[in-house]
Scaffold this active site. Sequence first.
Site, PDB file in Angstrom:
ATOM      1  CE  LYS A 185      -3.630   2.290   2.651  1.00 20.69           C
ATOM      2  NZ  LYS A 185      -4.717   2.108   3.614  1.00 20.69           N
ATOM      3  CG  ASP A 215     -12.933   6.172   7.852  1.00 18.04           C
ATOM      4  OD1 ASP A 215     -14.121   6.485   7.665  1.00 18.04           O
ATOM      5  OD2 ASP A 215     -12.071   6.185   6.953  1.00 18.04           O
TER       6      ASP A 215
HETATM    7  N1  LIG Z   1      -4.583  -6.355   2.958  1.00 21.09           N
HETATM    8  C1  LIG Z   1      -5.469  -6.315   1.965  1.00 21.09           C
HETATM    9  N2  LIG Z   1      -5.913  -7.455   1.404  1.00 21.09           N
HETATM   10  C2  LIG Z   1      -6.799  -7.422   0.382  1.00 21.09           C
HETATM   11  N3  LIG Z   1      -7.291  -6.297  -0.160  1.00 21.09           N
HETATM   12  C3  LIG Z   1      -6.888  -5.130   0.345  1.00 21.09           C
HETATM   13  C4  LIG Z   1      -5.968  -5.065   1.424  1.00 21.09           C
HETATM   14  N4  LIG Z   1      -5.743  -3.779   1.714  1.00 21.09           N
HETATM   15  C5  LIG Z   1      -6.497  -3.072   0.859  1.00 21.09           C
HETATM   16  N5  LIG Z   1      -7.197  -3.852   0.025  1.00 21.09           N
HETATM   17  C6  LIG Z   1      -8.097  -3.431  -1.059  1.00 21.09           C
HETATM   18  O1  LIG Z   1      -7.779  -2.109  -1.467  1.00 21.09           O
HETATM   19  C7  LIG Z   1      -8.866  -1.217  -1.225  1.00 21.09           C
HETATM   20  C8  LIG Z   1      -8.374   0.125  -0.691  1.00 21.09           C
HETATM   21  O2  LIG Z   1      -7.658  -0.089   0.523  1.00 21.09           O
HETATM   22  P1  LIG Z   1      -7.638   0.943   1.701  1.00 21.09           P
HETATM   23  O3  LIG Z   1      -9.026   1.193   2.195  1.00 21.09           O
HETATM   24  O4  LIG Z   1      -6.642   0.488   2.694  1.00 21.09           O
HETATM   25  O5  LIG Z   1      -7.086   2.229   0.950  1.00 21.09           O
HETATM   26  P2  LIG Z   1      -7.408   3.755   1.210  1.00 21.09           P
HETATM   27  O6  LIG Z   1      -6.581   4.627   0.348  1.00 21.09           O
HETATM   28  O7  LIG Z   1      -7.343   3.997   2.652  1.00 21.09           O
HETATM   29  O8  LIG Z   1      -8.824   3.817   0.676  1.00 21.09           O
HETATM   30  P3  LIG Z   1      -9.980   4.722   1.105  1.00 21.09           P
HETATM   31  O9  LIG Z   1      -9.468   5.725   2.088  1.00 21.09           O
HETATM   32  O10 LIG Z   1     -10.471   5.293  -0.173  1.00 21.09           O
HETATM   33  O11 LIG Z   1     -10.890   3.685   1.709  1.00 21.09           O
HETATM   34  C9  LIG Z   1      -9.766  -1.945  -0.247  1.00 21.09           C
HETATM   35  O12 LIG Z   1     -11.114  -1.599  -0.414  1.00 21.09           O
HETATM   36  C10 LIG Z   1      -9.530  -3.406  -0.574  1.00 21.09           C
HETATM   37  O13 LIG Z   1     -10.371  -3.796  -1.619  1.00 21.09           O
END
Ligand SMILES: Nc1ncnc2c1ncn2[C@@H]1O[C@H](COP(=O)(O)OP(=O)(O)OP(=O)(O)O)[C@@H](O)[C@H]1O
Length: 402
Positions: free
Chosen positions: A122, A227
């Site tokens: 990420k 959140d």
């Molecule tokens: N460890 C993981 N395993 C599988 N899928 C994941 C994982 N982490 C994230 N994802 C996928 O990636 C997407 C976005 O992840 P995350 O919510 O952590 O990002 P973000 O930038 O914080 O998104 P937002 O703030 O828009 O929700 C999740 O909805 C999920 O589908």
Amino acid sequence: MRLDAKALRYMSSDDFRVLTAIEVGSRNHDIVPTPIIAQLSHIRGGGVNRHISDLVKRKLIASETNSKYIGYKLIYAGYDYLALRTLSKRGTVTSVGNQIGVGKESDIFVVAGEDEEQVVLKVHRLGRQSFRNVKNKRDYFRQDQSPSWMYMSRLSAMKEFAFMKVLHEHGFPVPRPVDQNRHVVVMGLVDAFPLRQITEVGEPGKLYSTLMDLIVRLAKHGLIHGDFNEFNILLQENGEPVLIDFPQMVSTSHPNAEYYFNRDVDCIRTFFKRRFGYESVLYPKFRLDEEKEFSLDVQVAASGFTKKDQAQLEKYQEEVGANQNEAEASDYYNNDEEVSDEEFVYSGDEASDAEPSAKGKEAVDGGDMAGDDESDSEFITETDKLGNTVRRRRTPADAEGN
Ligand SMILES: Nc1ncnc2c1ncn2[C@@H]1O[C@H](COP(=O)(O)OP(=O)(O)OP(=O)(O)O)[C@@H](O)[C@H]1O
């Protein structure tokens, strides 16, 4: 967003030295002049110029002129490279695979980790969705005065990793924390669908209780998610939830703790009513006198993600309105137009003052964020092993009929 790991192989160690020198030099200079780059990289003579122009061509750094000199600064891609190189040296990332998600402020990839195991990478990208909201955005660009976007992204990754670690150690359902460097977190791949994509569950009451219990258990450990919603909860085939994202996690001793706690509870109540037609008179109430089993908030602070770091992130979140409830905010983000990464320069100046905005989740989730439109051919609605109706993105395997 590109994360072209192949290009890593074509980078010489001197290229990396120059890139690192620019990163280090950025601590004291908005734009780093060539003599400083030469000094920090220990590459003398004309050599450094060749590497610099190579890095500019590859769009890992950008050149910039101020009133006194021409200098260079890291841009997104360059920072990505530095993090990837460190992670690959440590062996926690061995090759880069496909992008599976675009969050408001992150890019998510599935990559190979140790022993070829699939893990999630990420990349935090604070500032991407929020330029237009930030009241004092210039402050964030002036490194000598206040934190840059790059710095904020790193803090955000540090926070995610620190919380993931303590939560995992205490048996909370979160991905396995693997590694973190700069603005990048490596974690276990969770085989599950975001609750947002689940249209039906076998026993909504059971899931509702599980989620409310999770909110209460967190509070008993001194933490509030902040959140807790259908975007940040993945549902596994066995019906068990996994929490994936905690950018706004705060201590139960935070001045607004009760507000955040109630908002988390309300989020789940509203979602269950709207999505599953499920309502219950039972829901948890915030109690400060609750017997705390652990103070994970204290443990996180001890882990290296300090109260000062937390305060800086909170200030940023207030500035950009990022502590807005994500579900409420989704329409807003959907309206943002696309922006190329190259335009987004971390530190700085006039050039970065243009208003790049979020690609938004829709780039990956299709029309999902805009509502419950099932007509998007990018997605498939199917029944999982538990009888839940789920909606997911099409994969190449579907096209092959697997
Ligand atoms: N460890 C993981 N395993 C599988 N899928 C994941 C994982 N982490 C994230 N994802 C996928 O990636 C997407 C976005 O992840 P995350 O919510 O952590 O990002 P973000 O930038 O914080 O998104 P937002 O703030 O828009 O929700 C999740 O909805 C999920 O589908």
